[in-house]
Design an enzyme around this catalytic site. Sequence first.
Site, PDB file in Angstrom:
ATOM      1  CE1 TYR A 173       0.462   0.777   4.417  1.00 56.37           C
ATOM      2  CE2 TYR A 173      -0.733  -1.417   4.704  1.00 56.37           C
ATOM      3  CZ  TYR A 173       0.111  -0.219   5.242  1.00 56.37           C
ATOM      4  OH  TYR A 173       0.408  -0.606   6.623  1.00 56.37           O
ATOM      5  N   GLY A 215       3.355  -8.990   1.808  1.00 61.86           N
ATOM      6  CA  GLY A 215       1.951  -9.098   1.948  1.00 61.86           C
ATOM      7  C   GLY A 215       1.825  -9.757   3.622  1.00 61.86           C
TER       8      GLY A 215
HETATM    9  C1  HXC Z   1      -5.638   5.121  17.371  1.00 62.23           C
HETATM   10  C2  HXC Z   1      -3.782   5.148  18.708  1.00 62.23           C
HETATM   11  C3  HXC Z   1      -3.767   3.808  18.520  1.00 62.23           C
HETATM   12  C4  HXC Z   1      -4.946   3.110  18.005  1.00 62.23           C
HETATM   13  C5  HXC Z   1      -1.895   4.427  19.476  1.00 62.23           C
HETATM   14  N1  HXC Z   1      -2.681   5.583  19.295  1.00 62.23           N
HETATM   15  N2  HXC Z   1      -2.867   3.305  19.210  1.00 62.23           N
HETATM   16  N3  HXC Z   1      -4.919   5.864  17.942  1.00 62.23           N
HETATM   17  N4  HXC Z   1      -6.078   3.809  17.294  1.00 62.23           N
HETATM   18  N5  HXC Z   1      -4.984   2.013  17.815  1.00 62.23           N
HETATM   19  C6  HXC Z   1      -2.390   6.839  19.630  1.00 62.23           C
HETATM   20  C7  HXC Z   1      -1.877   7.095  21.026  1.00 62.23           C
HETATM   21  O1  HXC Z   1      -3.448   7.365  21.818  1.00 62.23           O
HETATM   22  C8  HXC Z   1      -1.125   8.417  21.046  1.00 62.23           C
HETATM   23  O2  HXC Z   1      -1.963   9.593  20.650  1.00 62.23           O
HETATM   24  C9  HXC Z   1      -0.415   8.097  19.803  1.00 62.23           C
HETATM   25  O3  HXC Z   1      -0.948   7.029  18.861  1.00 62.23           O
HETATM   26  C10 HXC Z   1       1.081   7.491  20.359  1.00 62.23           C
HETATM   27  O4  HXC Z   1       0.947   6.462  21.084  1.00 62.23           O
HETATM   28  P1  HXC Z   1       1.850   5.944  22.089  1.00 62.23           P
HETATM   29  O5  HXC Z   1       1.422   4.515  22.560  1.00 62.23           O
HETATM   30  O6  HXC Z   1       2.243   7.292  23.083  1.00 62.23           O
HETATM   31  O7  HXC Z   1       3.173   5.757  21.047  1.00 62.23           O
HETATM   32  P2  HXC Z   1       4.417   4.839  21.165  1.00 62.23           P
HETATM   33  O8  HXC Z   1       4.679   4.351  22.453  1.00 62.23           O
HETATM   34  O9  HXC Z   1       5.364   5.759  20.365  1.00 62.23           O
HETATM   35  O10 HXC Z   1       4.041   3.452  20.184  1.00 62.23           O
HETATM   36  C11 HXC Z   1       3.910   3.778  18.829  1.00 62.23           C
HETATM   37  C12 HXC Z   1       2.707   2.854  18.316  1.00 62.23           C
HETATM   38  C13 HXC Z   1       2.764   1.269  18.792  1.00 62.23           C
HETATM   39  C14 HXC Z   1       3.043   2.910  16.777  1.00 62.23           C
HETATM   40  C15 HXC Z   1       1.486   3.804  18.748  1.00 62.23           C
HETATM   41  O11 HXC Z   1       1.854   0.671  18.289  1.00 62.23           O
HETATM   42  C16 HXC Z   1       4.046   0.651  18.476  1.00 62.23           C
HETATM   43  O12 HXC Z   1       4.992   0.814  19.397  1.00 62.23           O
HETATM   44  N6  HXC Z   1       4.184  -0.028  17.707  1.00 62.23           N
HETATM   45  C17 HXC Z   1       5.282  -0.903  17.414  1.00 62.23           C
HETATM   46  C18 HXC Z   1       5.240  -2.194  16.929  1.00 62.23           C
HETATM   47  C19 HXC Z   1       4.207  -2.289  15.334  1.00 62.23           C
HETATM   48  O13 HXC Z   1       3.280  -1.427  15.246  1.00 62.23           O
HETATM   49  N7  HXC Z   1       4.360  -3.349  14.508  1.00 62.23           N
HETATM   50  C20 HXC Z   1       3.741  -3.372  13.318  1.00 62.23           C
HETATM   51  C21 HXC Z   1       4.365  -3.174  12.005  1.00 62.23           C
HETATM   52  S1  HXC Z   1       3.358  -4.054  11.018  1.00 62.23           S
HETATM   53  P3  HXC Z   1      -2.678  10.597  21.796  1.00 62.23           P
HETATM   54  O14 HXC Z   1      -3.103  11.744  21.299  1.00 62.23           O
HETATM   55  O15 HXC Z   1      -3.592   9.671  22.604  1.00 62.23           O
HETATM   56  O16 HXC Z   1      -1.415  10.887  22.591  1.00 62.23           O
HETATM   57  C22 HXC Z   1       3.213  -3.185   9.564  1.00 62.23           C
HETATM   58  C23 HXC Z   1       2.611  -3.785   8.301  1.00 62.23           C
HETATM   59  C24 HXC Z   1       1.594  -3.318   7.673  1.00 62.23           C
HETATM   60  O17 HXC Z   1       3.683  -2.117   9.441  1.00 62.23           O
HETATM   61  C25 HXC Z   1       1.127  -4.286   6.706  1.00 62.23           C
HETATM   62  C26 HXC Z   1       0.218  -5.542   7.270  1.00 62.23           C
HETATM   63  C27 HXC Z   1      -0.573  -6.506   6.030  1.00 62.23           C
HETATM   64  P1  NAP Z   2       7.251  -6.006  14.664  1.00 62.59           P
HETATM   65  O1  NAP Z   2       7.511  -7.321  15.247  1.00 62.59           O
HETATM   66  O2  NAP Z   2       6.343  -5.181  15.384  1.00 62.59           O
HETATM   67  O3  NAP Z   2       8.634  -5.411  14.458  1.00 62.59           O
HETATM   68  C1  NAP Z   2       8.635  -4.076  14.628  1.00 62.59           C
HETATM   69  C2  NAP Z   2       9.967  -3.833  15.239  1.00 62.59           C
HETATM   70  O4  NAP Z   2      10.162  -2.350  15.345  1.00 62.59           O
HETATM   71  C3  NAP Z   2      10.063  -4.201  16.804  1.00 62.59           C
HETATM   72  O5  NAP Z   2      11.149  -5.113  17.168  1.00 62.59           O
HETATM   73  C4  NAP Z   2       9.934  -3.014  17.670  1.00 62.59           C
HETATM   74  O6  NAP Z   2      10.598  -3.010  18.718  1.00 62.59           O
HETATM   75  C5  NAP Z   2      10.845  -2.030  16.554  1.00 62.59           C
HETATM   76  N1  NAP Z   2      10.616  -0.550  16.664  1.00 62.59           N
HETATM   77  C6  NAP Z   2       9.292   0.012  16.686  1.00 62.59           C
HETATM   78  N2  NAP Z   2       9.415   1.111  16.985  1.00 62.59           N
HETATM   79  C7  NAP Z   2      10.712   1.429  17.005  1.00 62.59           C
HETATM   80  C8  NAP Z   2      11.316   2.539  17.138  1.00 62.59           C
HETATM   81  N3  NAP Z   2      10.990   3.756  17.436  1.00 62.59           N
HETATM   82  N4  NAP Z   2      12.559   2.626  17.505  1.00 62.59           N
HETATM   83  C9  NAP Z   2      13.429   1.267  17.205  1.00 62.59           C
HETATM   84  N5  NAP Z   2      12.872   0.249  17.015  1.00 62.59           N
HETATM   85  C10 NAP Z   2      11.561   0.264  16.929  1.00 62.59           C
HETATM   86  O7  NAP Z   2       6.612  -6.085  13.259  1.00 62.59           O
HETATM   87  P2  NAP Z   2       6.652  -7.120  11.737  1.00 62.59           P
HETATM   88  O8  NAP Z   2       5.336  -7.590  11.648  1.00 62.59           O
HETATM   89  O9  NAP Z   2       7.813  -7.876  12.130  1.00 62.59           O
HETATM   90  O10 NAP Z   2       7.012  -6.016  10.810  1.00 62.59           O
HETATM   91  C11 NAP Z   2       8.337  -5.781  10.466  1.00 62.59           C
HETATM   92  C12 NAP Z   2       8.517  -5.003   8.818  1.00 62.59           C
HETATM   93  O11 NAP Z   2       7.731  -5.454   8.217  1.00 62.59           O
HETATM   94  C13 NAP Z   2       7.735  -3.355   9.328  1.00 62.59           C
HETATM   95  O12 NAP Z   2       8.437  -2.618   8.570  1.00 62.59           O
HETATM   96  C14 NAP Z   2       6.408  -3.443   8.699  1.00 62.59           C
HETATM   97  O13 NAP Z   2       5.807  -2.574   8.490  1.00 62.59           O
HETATM   98  C15 NAP Z   2       6.730  -4.591   7.608  1.00 62.59           C
HETATM   99  N6  NAP Z   2       5.496  -5.269   6.915  1.00 62.59           N
HETATM  100  C16 NAP Z   2       5.200  -6.488   7.868  1.00 62.59           C
HETATM  101  C17 NAP Z   2       3.992  -6.880   7.352  1.00 62.59           C
HETATM  102  C18 NAP Z   2       3.644  -8.347   8.101  1.00 62.59           C
HETATM  103  O14 NAP Z   2       2.450  -8.934   7.745  1.00 62.59           O
HETATM  104  N7  NAP Z   2       4.069  -8.702   9.278  1.00 62.59           N
HETATM  105  C19 NAP Z   2       3.603  -6.711   6.258  1.00 62.59           C
HETATM  106  C20 NAP Z   2       3.736  -5.618   5.566  1.00 62.59           C
HETATM  107  C21 NAP Z   2       5.054  -4.965   6.066  1.00 62.59           C
HETATM  108  P3  NAP Z   2      10.385  -1.978  19.915  1.00 62.59           P
HETATM  109  O15 NAP Z   2       8.908  -1.935  20.238  1.00 62.59           O
HETATM  110  O16 NAP Z   2      11.185  -2.901  21.147  1.00 62.59           O
HETATM  111  O17 NAP Z   2      10.976  -0.861  19.588  1.00 62.59           O
END
Ligand code: HXC
Ligand code: NAP
Length: 307
Positions: A173, A215
Site C-alpha cells: 500500500y 503481504g
Molecule cells: C488510534 C492510537 C492507537 C490506535 C495508539 N494510538 N494506538 N490511536 N488507534 N489503535 C495513539 C495514542 O493514543 C497516542 O496519541 C499516539 O498514538 C502515540 O501512542 P503511544 O503509545 O504514546 O506511542 P508509542 O509508544 O510511540 O508507540 C507507537 C505505536 C505502537 C505505533 C503507537 O503501536 C508501537 O510501538 N508499535 C510498534 C510495533 C508495531 O506497530 N508493529 C507493526 C508493524 S506491521 P494521543 O493523542 O492519545 O497521545 C506493519 C505492516 C503493515 O507495519 C501491513 C500488514 C499487512
Molecule cells: P514487529 O515485530 O512489530 O517489528 C517492529 C520492530 O520495530 C519491533 O522489534 C520494535 O521493537 C521495533 N520498533 C518499533 N518502533 C521502534 C522505534 N521507535 N525505534 C526502534 N525500534 C522500533 O513487526 P513485523 O510484523 O515484524 O514488521 C516488520 C516490518 O515489516 C515493518 O517494517 C512492517 O511495516 C513490515 N511489514 C510487515 C508485514 C507483516 O505482515 N508482518 C506486512 C507488510 C510490511 P520495540 O517495540 O522494542 O522498539
Amino acid sequence: MQWLIIYVQQQGNGEIQLVFSIEDNMFEKDLLKGKVALVTGGGTGIGFEMCKRFGSLGASICIIGRRENVLEKAVDELRKSGISAEYHRCDVRNPAEITESVDYFMQKFSHIDILVNNAAGNFVSPTENLSPHAVDAVLGIVLHGTLYMTLELGKRWISSGRHGVVLDIVTSYAWTGSGFVVPSAAAKAGVLATVRSLAVEWAKYGIRHVAIAPGPFPTEATRKNLFPLPEVEKLLTERVPMGRVGNMDEIANLASYLVSDQAGFINGEVVTIDGGEWLKGAGEFNNLLDLTGEQWKLIREISSKKS
Ligand code: HXC
Ligand code: NAP
C-alpha cells in the site's frame, strides 16, 4: 538444499552441549560471510527472522529497538546458534541515540555493510479518529526513523569510501494507499520514494538501495495491532489469491539475496512478496474471481452479440 547444522552450546554450568538441527537453505553457506548487518527492530517478527538467516549465512548481526529485554533475548538466541551478535537500545526517532548505537557497533565490528530499515509502528483506525500525536508516532518511526538511519550510515560510508546496501521494508500500500492505516501508508510511500531517489544519487558511492513489500506475514505485532480479531485475519488471508499467508523462510531468503553481492546490479527496486494480494485487491475487476463457468459463458454471449 538441506543442511545438517551442529551448534556448540555452553550451558550455564559450563558444560558443552552439541545441538543438531536440519535446516532448509537455498544459499551457499558463506553468502554473507564477513558482512556486518544492522537490522532495526531486529529483536522481533520479520526483523528477527532476517537476523537469524543473515547470521546463518555468515553475517555478524547488530540489532536495535526500544525494549532492552527483547533485544537481550534475541541476541542471546542468535549467539546460542553460533552467530556473532550485538544489540543497542535505540529509538529510531532520536538521531542522537542512533549515532550512539552506530558508534557502539563500529567499536565492536569496525564496519557495517548492510542496513535493514525494518522498525515500524502501525495500527488500524478510522482516520477521523486519529490525533496529531498518533500520526506523528507512525511517521516518526517509519519515515523519519528510516531517513535518520540511512543518513547516519550513508554519511559514514561516503566519507570512508566503503560500499553499503540499504534494504527498506515497505508494503504494497506504499503505492496503492489504503484506508484505515493512513499514517503507515503515507510513511511507507515516503520510504519507497527515498529508495528510488537514493538509488540514483548514491550509486556513485557504491551504495545500493532495495526494498521488500511483504503481504501478510502474521507476527505477534500484526496480530495485536492490525488483525486483532480472528475474522479480520480471515478477511485479509482470503484476499491473497494463493489462499495463505507468507512464511518467514520465504521473506528471509529474499532479503538475504537482495543484500548479498549476488544482487549487486539490483538498485532502486522493490520486490513484492504477497502471493498476488495487491493485484487482486487493487484491480477493479478482481472480485469477478468468484464467478462460475456458467456466468462467464453468459458474459461471453452478451459481450459477443453484435449491436
Ligand atoms: C488510534 C492510537 C492507537 C490506535 C495508539 N494510538 N494506538 N490511536 N488507534 N489503535 C495513539 C495514542 O493514543 C497516542 O496519541 C499516539 O498514538 C502515540 O501512542 P503511544 O503509545 O504514546 O506511542 P508509542 O509508544 O510511540 O508507540 C507507537 C505505536 C505502537 C505505533 C503507537 O503501536 C508501537 O510501538 N508499535 C510498534 C510495533 C508495531 O506497530 N508493529 C507493526 C508493524 S506491521 P494521543 O493523542 O492519545 O497521545 C506493519 C505492516 C503493515 O507495519 C501491513 C500488514 C499487512
Ligand atoms: P514487529 O515485530 O512489530 O517489528 C517492529 C520492530 O520495530 C519491533 O522489534 C520494535 O521493537 C521495533 N520498533 C518499533 N518502533 C521502534 C522505534 N521507535 N525505534 C526502534 N525500534 C522500533 O513487526 P513485523 O510484523 O515484524 O514488521 C516488520 C516490518 O515489516 C515493518 O517494517 C512492517 O511495516 C513490515 N511489514 C510487515 C508485514 C507483516 O505482515 N508482518 C506486512 C507488510 C510490511 P520495540 O517495540 O522494542 O522498539
